[in-house]
Each structure stands twice: as structure tokens, then as C-alpha cells.
Design a protein around this motif. Structure first.
Motif, PDB file in Angstrom:
ATOM      1  N   GLU A 110     -29.930  -9.433  50.914  1.00 17.80           N
ATOM      2  CA  GLU A 110     -29.702  -8.238  50.102  1.00 17.80           C
ATOM      3  C   GLU A 110     -28.370  -7.589  50.450  1.00 17.80           C
ATOM      4  OE1 GLU A 110     -30.977  -5.579  47.080  1.00 17.80           O
ATOM      5  OE2 GLU A 110     -31.843  -7.467  47.772  1.00 17.80           O
ATOM      6  N   ASP A 152     -32.186 -19.734  57.396  1.00 21.70           N
ATOM      7  CA  ASP A 152     -33.126 -18.906  56.644  1.00 21.70           C
ATOM      8  C   ASP A 152     -32.971 -19.201  55.150  1.00 21.70           C
ATOM      9  OD1 ASP A 152     -33.944 -16.275  55.148  1.00 21.70           O
ATOM     10  OD2 ASP A 152     -34.870 -16.160  57.123  1.00 21.70           O
ATOM     11  N   SER A 162     -33.245 -10.831  60.239  1.00 17.60           N
ATOM     12  CA  SER A 162     -34.066 -10.875  59.029  1.00 17.60           C
ATOM     13  C   SER A 162     -33.254 -11.468  57.878  1.00 17.60           C
ATOM     14  CB  SER A 162     -34.549  -9.468  58.668  1.00 17.60           C
ATOM     15  OG  SER A 162     -35.157  -9.471  57.405  1.00 17.60           O
ATOM     16  N   GLU A 215     -40.866 -13.298  45.892  1.00 18.04           N
ATOM     17  CA  GLU A 215     -41.094 -12.011  45.239  1.00 18.04           C
ATOM     18  C   GLU A 215     -41.195 -12.153  43.725  1.00 18.04           C
ATOM     19  OE1 GLU A 215     -39.087  -7.533  45.305  1.00 18.04           O
ATOM     20  OE2 GLU A 215     -38.058  -9.246  46.197  1.00 18.04           O
ATOM     21  N   ILE A 264     -34.142 -11.808  54.646  1.00 18.54           N
ATOM     22  CA  ILE A 264     -34.200 -11.080  53.370  1.00 18.54           C
ATOM     23  C   ILE A 264     -33.259  -9.879  53.389  1.00 18.54           C
ATOM     24  CG2 ILE A 264     -36.521 -11.846  52.753  1.00 18.54           C
ATOM     25  CD1 ILE A 264     -37.622  -9.263  53.879  1.00 18.54           C
ATOM     26  N   LEU A 277     -36.232  -3.184  53.362  1.00 15.85           N
ATOM     27  CA  LEU A 277     -35.673  -3.687  52.111  1.00 15.85           C
ATOM     28  C   LEU A 277     -36.089  -2.808  50.933  1.00 15.85           C
ATOM     29  CD1 LEU A 277     -34.129  -5.942  50.637  1.00 15.85           C
ATOM     30  CD2 LEU A 277     -36.257  -7.217  50.495  1.00 15.85           C
ATOM     31  N   GLU A 336     -39.586  -5.948  55.331  1.00 11.23           N
ATOM     32  CA  GLU A 336     -40.003  -5.667  53.958  1.00 11.23           C
ATOM     33  C   GLU A 336     -39.892  -4.175  53.640  1.00 11.23           C
ATOM     34  OE1 GLU A 336     -41.826  -7.220  56.184  1.00 11.23           O
ATOM     35  OE2 GLU A 336     -42.017  -9.317  55.513  1.00 11.23           O
ATOM     36  N   HIS A 366     -33.709 -17.488  52.494  1.00 10.61           N
ATOM     37  CA  HIS A 366     -33.215 -16.379  51.681  1.00 10.61           C
ATOM     38  C   HIS A 366     -31.695 -16.254  51.785  1.00 10.61           C
ATOM     39  CE1 HIS A 366     -37.481 -15.347  52.408  1.00 10.61           C
ATOM     40  NE2 HIS A 366     -37.432 -14.857  51.191  1.00 10.61           N
TER      41      HIS A 366
END
Length: 967
Positions: A842, A866, A836, A936, A838, A807, A804, A868
Motif C-alpha cells: 500500500e 512477500d 508487513s 481481499e 500488505i 492498513l 490489517e 503482496h
């Protein structure tokens, strides 16, 4: 010296006297003549072998001559050596001489000498290679091998690293263009066809060939040269052996002038040769030492792959025809041979030949059902009937022929007549009875079935069919007779139970099933639990609920260990739900609750089942029983209260919560549920009183947090602030209180106080990621980008491997316009947190459009399941207008993680743009059932103070409306 010693006898022969010769050769001594020397003493060495190294005549210098007898005959270089088993390279005299010269030519110069390694060559290569040398070489070889194995792993690892380093420094052209190759999959057919052609490198004459000029030839030319044209395909007897017309003696012999019947056609000769060769090859492949290798049982199956379809190669058809002819002639009474031959001709279009063959087959094999049935199939209608009639005369007991005869009839009355005639001859055939009954009316069918069960008393199907056509009383009697005749079949018992249930006699169902289990066991039948559960599922689908439940209760515990009961029954219930047998699942849950009345997990599974597949009344009834058996299970009380509240019965929900208070005094969950119930129904004062009572009797951090939030959402900022301050005195390590305090200060535009609140919270809770993120965003909001960056770096130091924080750092640089720094940070983040989801999601959209697909492939390799990453792939397909694929990936995402609100919001937005109203409604309903709580974008709206009373559907629409297609 060895040579001299070998030559000693020969030399001694020339030099010594006859007596010495006699002594050297071992011949008996010759008595000398009488002489004056007879009285002298004999030399002691005479007659003894020469000493080692003795050379006769050496003392007097008689050693300078050699004769041919000493060195042997002269030999050529190509003459073989005496050793018969000499190795290659040493089998001639020249080879051995050359070898000896090579051995003598060893270079022992100083230039060939090295201080460390010595001489380059072997100093002792010319010496004899003995067994000791071989042993030493083997020991050294074993040592070298052992040392090599010790260093093998290290050497291979070093070589692998060097190769990888080399590949990284000098990648192959194939690797450099791998991303472009992957992109070729996206090229459409139109784009591919629109690619311009490369330039033509041919010369002008090759690029523009001149068209061949064709001139029509008159017929007179053909008629004139017709005879000449024949010479190309025939051989004249006088010129067939070229050059025989040359005048030489004996060239015109009578044999060569023998008149022939005509010209020799070379094409026909070639065809005949090929045919002959094929026949010989077929005979060889079909015969091993005179015995056939045709499998008489399985060759029909082989022929299915061997016989060509219509339009196949004619040579293959000829081979198959020849093979089948051979089989028929070898064994004319083998039915499959005739059938295969007829089918071959049928495939090749020669239907009449096929009919003739199969009719001949019926003559040769009159007792074969298959041949008669094939004949009936190949013949036209009326002829087929005649063939079948003839077959019946030969095979009066054949059921298949009677069935075929009935199929050939077009009139129903004629079919009935044929089948009745068949039943007269074959009364024990269940198939005939079933076929005949299907053609009859119900009343006639009942009569026929009565006769059928007499002829075939062991057929369960006939008994059950008769029971279905009879009245209730007669059906009971029929089933009783069926049980007497077939005491080992469970279907009769289950049908009897269904009969009682259908006639309203449900109290007998349980007895019948119990009696069935007892009777079957008494008759030695093993009770197969899985089969009985399948029968129960069929009863469920047929609407026989009582029978289904009775079967489940009777067999659910058979063959299961006591410790495995709970686990096995839950699996059975899930299996029944998957098969659509809801009543079976309900019966399994009911039985499990009777056995395990105090197991909270079983009650919960049953409650969730009723919530998904049952009615509200059944759920509430189940929950009432559940809280009676498990009063300490707060979740069961809360489910009951929520069910009443959703139905609009708020007083009933309050009463359930009041009972829950009595069973679980000072329970935090029940306090908060009561507060939520009152606040959702706009009873704010009651909610405040409940919270005040909870803070005094059961003070917890969550109770204080809900108290602060209630005042905050109602607009009482001061009260909320005071409550937050009071709560922090007791629970200063609860990060959500610090977050709420900072957000309240931000709402009042007190940025300094908000910063102070966040900093104090981080001192108490340094591992709270949301607190670090809120402080960083606060600094970014007031324009302090450098300070925000420093805060995030400090957070990463205190909380390593936190996706987090990484990111947020990447996004901070991206929002600041520093895309290069953002990419660098993302690379570092992926090194520290390689799994990860996320971060990978991204990273896909940080890339330029051409590289996104490659990045998404890498992300899926690292984080295959995952949500995401799956959501990022769905967004990628959406951005490329691949609607079907995008929808599939959205569905996959919400199936894997239904609690991710962002996935539902993006899916809903996608359907609003590209889907129908039905698809949008389906997504909305599924989202409401899933009740997502995370994400989010989702949390930003669902936890906003202005949206605190909105339900899931409203938040879904709100989040979807704020999503912009910026990807």
C-alpha cells in the motif's frame, strides 16, 4: 668532582716529586742517594692511590689553571664524536652541544605551569633514561592500552551514532540526489538525446575558429627543395657532429673525412635498434643461464593465446615466428613445433608457407599422427589424399589416419573400400567398425557386426547394435553371448529385458532384472542406485514401461536405511516427475504404498500425482485402494467423492460419502461435503435435512454456520436469523456467526442492530480483526468518520502490531481525503510492523509517481518474498507500460502464492488488456487448477451471497471486471 678525579694523575705529575710519580704510575721504586734524611720514617700514603675526590694542590690554592692536555684538543662543530654507533642527530660535536643547550633551556616559568597538569614540558627529560624508566613506561603503556580497549566499544558506538546523526542533519549531495540517480535508469535513449546542450563558455575566437587556408604547392617547389628535404632524414658526414666545420687545429682529421657508402638514414637506424632490442629481450626471456624455458608439452596451448589473429600486430607475429623457429631448430623431432609453425603461417594468410613447413615436419617426424593429420588438413583435396596415403605407409596401425582418409573420399563406395582396408590392418578398433557399419545397409551391417563382435568381444555397443538388427531368437542368442563375454555390464541385461517386453514376454522382464542384479553382484560389480534409476528413466522415455518398473522395484531399496526409506522415495518420485519420467514415479509410489500401506501422507502424494499426471480412472482406482487401507483419512474419501462429482456421477459421489459416514461417523468434514454436494446440485431440501441431522448428531460451530449460510443464500432471511440466534447461544465465541448476523442486519438496512451485533461480537471476540473492520466500515458507510477512526484506534490498542488494522486506518484517511494524515499513519504503521507485505504494497502507491520505484525497492529489501509486495511491483510495471517485466512479476507472484486470488484476478485483467487469447486462457486454467481462496478482492466476490454457486473461472472473470486501473 668526577672531572677533577680523572685529572688527578696529570695534575699530580706536575705537583708531586719523582717518588710520588713513581708511586702513582706503579713503576719500580728508585733507590735514593745517601742523604742525612735517610733515617727519617717514610710517609704512609706514599705509593697508595689518591682518595676519592682528591684534588692535588687544592689546599694551597693551586687549582686555577687548566692546560690543553686536561680538556683535549680543539674540535670543530662538524667533527664526528668518539662514539662510533651514535644515533642520528648525535653523530657530530655540534649536534651534541645543541642538544645540551636545548636540555638546559627548559621553560620552568609560572606561565608554563598548570594546576592540574603541572609543567607543559618534562621536568626530567634531561636526566638519564635507565632500564627502570623503560620498564615503567611499558607498564603505563600497557595500562593505557587496556583502559582504551575497555572503552573501545562504547566509544566506537558513540562515534558511529554521532556520524549517523551528523549525516541525517547534513546529508551529502550524493544522498540527496540518489532517487534522481535511480530514475536515470528509466530515461530512454530518445529522451537522453533530446536533453539540450549546455551553453558554450568559450570565447568567440575559440567557438568560431577560422579554417586553415591551404594553398596548393607547385611541383617546381618540390623539385627545387627535394635535396633540402633529404637533409631532415639523413646526416652529412661533415655535419653529423655539429660544429666540426669550425676552424680550429685538428678539426679536419683524416678519420672524420672517411668516405661513407651513402647518407645515414636515421629512420632505418631507429628500426634496426628496435629490432635488435626485441631480439635480445626475446633471447633473455627464453633463456635462463643458457637453458631453454620452453615447455615442450604445453607450449602449444600457450601459443593459442600468443598467436595473433589475422590482422594483428605484425611485431607480435614476428616474435612468434622467431620463437617457433628457435624451437624447431632446437628440437627438430618435436611434432608440436611444426604444427604450431604451420598454424601461425596459416593464420597470417601464408598458406603455401604453412604447407611447406608441415611437409618438412612430416619428413622430420614421420611417426607422428598429429603432423600427418595437420598436413592432410592444410593440403587441397587430391594432395591431401596423397599425404594420407604416405601417412598410412609410415603408420599402418593409426585409426585416426584411416578415419581421415575415409572423410576425404566423396564417394560412399570409396569410403567403404578405405574402411575395409583399414579393418584388415586394424581389426580391433571399435571406432573403425562403428564407422564402417554406419555406411552399410541393414543386412550388410548385420554381417559386419557379426564379424565385429568376434574381433571386439568386449565392446558393449557392437553387441547391442547387432542384437537390434537380429530377429528375436537370434537377438536372444547374441545377448547371451554378450553376457558371457562381458559379465559386468548392466546395459546388456537391460537390453535383454527390453527385448522380451517388445516381444510381449513381459513375465520374463522381472526375472531378467532380478537375475541381472544377482549376476552383477556375483561378478563384484557395485550396484549404483542412481545409475540404475537413470537407466529406468531412459527406458521410460523409450516406451519400455515394464522394464522401467522392474528396474525401479529391483533397485529402489538398495543402500537406504529403513528410517530414511519414505523420505528418500518421495524425493526420488519428485525427481522423476521433474525429469518427465512419469512411469518411474508411478512405480516408486506403488512400491512405497506396498511398504507403507497405512501411511496417509504417501497415499495423498500418490493421489495428487495421479490427479496432476494421470487419468480420472487411475485416480479413482488409487483412492479406492487408499480408503480401504486408511478408512479414517477423511481427505481421501472427499477426494474420491469430488472426482466422481466433477465427472458428473453424483450418485457415485453420494455412495462414497455414505461409505465415508460408516467409516467416520459424525465427521464434520464429511457432513459438510455431503451438504455441499447436494446444494451444488440444487438439492436444497436434502441439504437442509442433512444439516438438521448434523446439528442434532454432530453439532459444531461450522455446521451451524453452513446452516445459516444455506438459508441466507436461498433468501430465507428469517430462518437464517433464527438459526444464527440459536447458534450464538451455543457458540458465542465463534466470530463468523457474529459477522453473519451483522451482515444479515445490514442487508435488511437495520444499521443499529448490525452495530449492536458487531459490538456484542467484539466483547466476546476482541481479537477478531474482520469484526473490527466490519464495524469500522459500517460507521464509515453511515458517515461517522470520526467514530470509525476511534474504533480502529481502539482496535489497534487491543491488538498491537496488526497490519490489517493499520492498513484500514490508512485507507480510511485516504478515502476521507486526508492524504497527509494517511502518509503519517503509514509511517507509524511501518515502524510498528516493518515486515508487513500488505503495508509496504500500500505504501508504494501512496507515494507520488516519481517516488514509487524507490519505495518499491525499499519494500523488496524488507519483504523480498512477500506475494503482496511482488504484486505491487507487477502493478507498478504495468502502470509504466513495461509489459514484459510486469508479466514476469505476475508469474513470480502466482508461483510463490497460488492461493492469492487477487494476484490471479490482476494477472487475468492484465492479460485481457495486453495479452493474447492463448495467454488469457492459460491464466484462467492455471487459476482453476490452483483454486485460490484468499485475497481481499477475491473474498469480497466469492463470499457474496449472490455468487455462492459460481465456480473459480466465473469468479475470476467477475473480480477482473471490477478492477479499475487507478494505480
Amino acid at each position: 668532582m668526577a672531572t677533577a678525579s680523572k685529572q688527578t694523575p696529570k695534575t699530580a705529575t706536575k705537583a708531586a716529586t719523582g717518588a710520588a710519580v713513581a708511586a702513582g704510575t706503579g713503576a719500580p721504586p728508585v733507590m735514593p742517594l745517601a742523604s742525612p734524611l735517610m733515617g727519617k720514617k717514610k710517609k704512609p700514603f706514599l705509593g697508595m692511590p689518591a682518595p676519592l675526590g682528591y684534588v692535588p694542590g687544592l689546599g694551597r690554592g693551586a687549582t686555577g689553571f687548566t692546560t690543553r692536555s686536561d680538556i683535549g684538543p680543539a674540535r670543530d662543530a662538524n667533527d664526528p664524536v668518539d662514539d662510533r654507533h651514535a644515533p642520528p642527530g648525535k653523530r657530530t660535536v655540534g649536534d651534541q652541544m645543541k642538544k645540551s643547550q636545548d636540555d638546559d633551556d627548559e621553560d620552568l616559568n609560572d606561565t608554563n605551569y598548570d594546576e592540574f597538569n603541572g609543567y607543559a614540558g618534562s621536568l626530567f627529560s634531561s636526566g638519564p633514561y635507565e632500564k627502570d624508566d623503560e620498564e615503567a613506561d611499558m607498564i603505563y603503556a600497557a595500562l593505557d592500552k587496556r583502559m582504551d580497549e575497555r572503552r573501545k566499544e562504547r566509544r566506537e558506538l558513540r562515534e558511529k551514532e554521532e556520524i549517523e546523526k551528523y549525516r541525517m542533519e547534513r546529508p551529502k549531495i550524493q544522498q540527496q540526489f540518489s532517487d534522481l540517480k535511480r530514475k536515470l535508469a528509466e530515461v530512454s535513449e530518445e529522451e537522453w538525446l533530446s536533453i539540450p546542450e549546455v551553453g558554450d563558455a568559450r570565447n568567440k575566437r575559440q567557438r568560431n575558429p577560422r579554417h586553415e587556408k591551404l594553398t596548393p604547392v607547385p611541383d617546381s617547389f618540390f623539385s627545387k627543395h627535394l635535396q633540402t628535404g633529404e637533409n631532415h632524414t639523413s646526416v652529412d658526414p661533415l655535419q653529423g657532429l655539429g660544429g666540426l666545420n669550425t676552424p680550429y687545429p685538428g678539426s679536419m682529421t683524416p678519420g672524420l673525412m672517411t668516405p661513407t657508402s651513402g647518407d645515414l638514414d636515421m629512420r632505418k637506424i631507429g628500426q634496426a635498434r628496435n629490432t635488435l632490442m626485441d631480439m635480445r629481450l626475446s633471447q633473455v626471456s627464453d633463456s635462463v643461464s643458457g637453458q631453454t624455458v620452453v615447455d615442450p608439452k604445453g607450449y602449444l596451448t600457450d601459443l593459442n593465446s600468443m598467436i595473433p589473429t589475422h590482422g594483428g600486430d605484425i611485431s607480435d607475429i614476428k616474435k612468434a615466428r622467431l620463437l617457433l623457429k628457435s624451437v624447431r631448430e632446437t628440437n627438430p623431432h618435436h611434432p608440436p613445433a611444426w604444427i604450431a609453425s604451420a598454424r601461425l603461417e596459416e593464420v597470417t594468410g601464408k598458406l603455401q608457407v604453412a604447407r611447406n613447413l608441415i611437409m618438412k615436419g612430416t619428413e622430420m617426424c614421420p611417426k607422428s599422427e598429429d603432423v600427418w593429420l595437420e598436413a592432410a588438413r592444410l593440403q587441397p583435396g587430391d594432395t591431401a589424399k596423397a599425404v594420407v596415403a604416405q601417412a598410412v605407409r609410415h603408420l599402418p596401425q593409426s585409426v585416426r589416419i584411416y578415419i581421415r582418409a575415409a572423410e576425404l573420399e566423396t564417394d560412399v563406395r570409396a569410403k567403404k573400400r578405405v574402411l575395409r582396408k583399414a579393418l584388415e590392418n586394424v581389426s580391433k578398433s571399435v571406432r573403425l567398425w562403428k564407422t564402417a557399419v554406419e555406411l552399410e545397409e541393414p543386412e550388410d551391417a548385420r554381417i559386419m557386426l557379426s564379424r565385429a563382435v568376434e574381433c571386439c568381444p568386449t565392446s558393449v555397443e557392437l553387441w547391442l547394435a547387432l542384437a537390434r538388427l537380429e530377429t528375436y531368437e537370434n537377438a536372444r542368442r547374441v545377448l547371451n553371448k554378450a553376457r558371457e563375454n562381458i559379465p559386468t555390464d548392466r546395459h546388456i541385461w537391460i537390453t535383454a529385458a527390453k527385448l522380451e517386453e517388445a516381444n510381449g514376454n513381459t513375465q520374463m522382464v522381472e526375472k531378467i532384472i532380478d537375475r541381472a542384479i544377482t549376476s552383477l553382484r556375483a561378478n563384484g560389480v557395485e550396484i549404483n542406485r542412481e545409475q540404475w534409476i537413470q537407466d529406468a528413466e531412459e527406458c521410460d522415455k523409450a516406451g519400455s514401461v515394464a522394464t522401467c518398473q522392474a528396474v525401479i522395484r529391483a533397485v529402489i531399496g538398495i543402500g537406504i536405511e529403513e528410517e530414511d526409506c519414505k523420505h528418500t522415495w518421495m524425493e526420488d518420485a519428485d525427481s522423476c516427475v521433474a525429469h518427465g519420467a512419469l512411469e518411474c514415479a508411478r512405480a516408486i509410489y506403488a512400491h512405497a504404498l506396498q511398504v507403507f500401506p497405512s501411511k496417509k501422507s504417501v497415499w495423498l502424494r500418490a493421489a495428487y500425482f495421479e490427479k496432476s499426471h494421470g487419468t480420472r480412472e487411475s485416480l479413482e482406482a488409487l483412492l479406492q485402494r487408499a480408503v480401504a487401507h486408511c478408512p479414517k483419512a477423511e481427505v481421501l474419501w472427499l477426494m474420491g467423492a469430488k472426482s466422481k462429482w466433477l465427472a458428473g456421477d453424483v450418485p457415485a459421489a453420494r455412495s462414497i460419502l455414505a461409505l465415508a459416514f460408516q467409516a467416520n461417523p459424525n465427521s464434520e468434514e464429511i457432513w459438510l461435503a455431503a451438504v455441499k454436494l447436494e446444494s451444488e446440485n440444487n438439492e436444497y431440501e436434502r441439504a437442509r435435512r442433512l444439516l438438521a441431522k448434523a446439528r442434532s448428531s454432530a453439532p459444531t460451530a461450522r455446521v451451524f454456520m453452513k446452516s445459516v449460510k444455506l438459508e441466507w443464500v436461498l433468501g430465507n432471511i428469517e430462518a437464517a436469523h433464527d438459526l444464527c440466534t440459536e447458534a450464538l447461544k451455543h457458540y458465542e465465541d465463534f466470530p463468523k456467526l457474529w459477522m453473519m448476523r451483522g451482515q444479515i442486519e445490514e442487508q435488511c438496512d437495520n444499521m443499529d442492530k448490525a452495530r449492536e451485533a458487531y459490538n456484542q461480537g467484539l466483547k466476546k471476540c476482541p481479537h477478531s480483526m474482520p469484526l473490527w473492520l466490519l464495524l469500522s466500515r459500517l460507521e464509515e458507510r453511515v458517515g461517522q468518520l470520526t467514530r470509525a477512526r476511534a474504533i480502529l484506534e481502539k482496535a489497534r490498542l487491543k491488538n498491537p502490531q496488526s497490519p490489517e488494522l493499520w492498513l484500514e486506518s490508512v485507507r480510511l484517511e485516504f478515502r476521507g481525503g486526508l492524504k497527509n494524515i494517511a502518509n503519517t499513519l503509514m509511517a507509524k504503521a511501518l515502524q510498528e510492523c516493518p515486515n508487513s507485505g500488505i503495508l509496504w504494497a500500500e505504501a508504494v502507491f501512496l507515494e507520488a509517481r516519481p517516488q514509487r520505484k524507490t519505495k518499491s525497492v525499499d519494500a523488496l529489501k524488507k519483504c523480498e518474498h512477500d506475494p503482496h509486495v511482488l504484486l505491487a511491483v507487477a502493478k507498478l510495471f504495468w502502470s509504466e507500460r513495461k509489459i514484459t517485466k510486469a508479466r514476469e512479476w505476475f508469474l513470480r507472484t502466482v508461483k510463490i502464492e497460488p492461493d492469492l486470488g487477487d494476484a490471479w484476478a490482476l494477472f487475468y485483467k492484465f492479460e485481457m488488456q495486453h495479452g493474447t487469447e492463448e495467454q488469457q486462457e492459460e491464466v484462467r486454467k492455471r487459476c482453476e487448477n490452483a483454486e485460490p481462496r484468499h485475497g481481499e478482492l477475491w473474498c469480497a466476490e466469492s463470499k457474496h451471497v449472490l455468487n455462492w454457486q459460481k465456480n473459480t473461472g466465473e469468479i475470476l472473470a467477475l473480480v477482473a471486471s471490477k478492477i479499475k486501473n487507478t494505480f
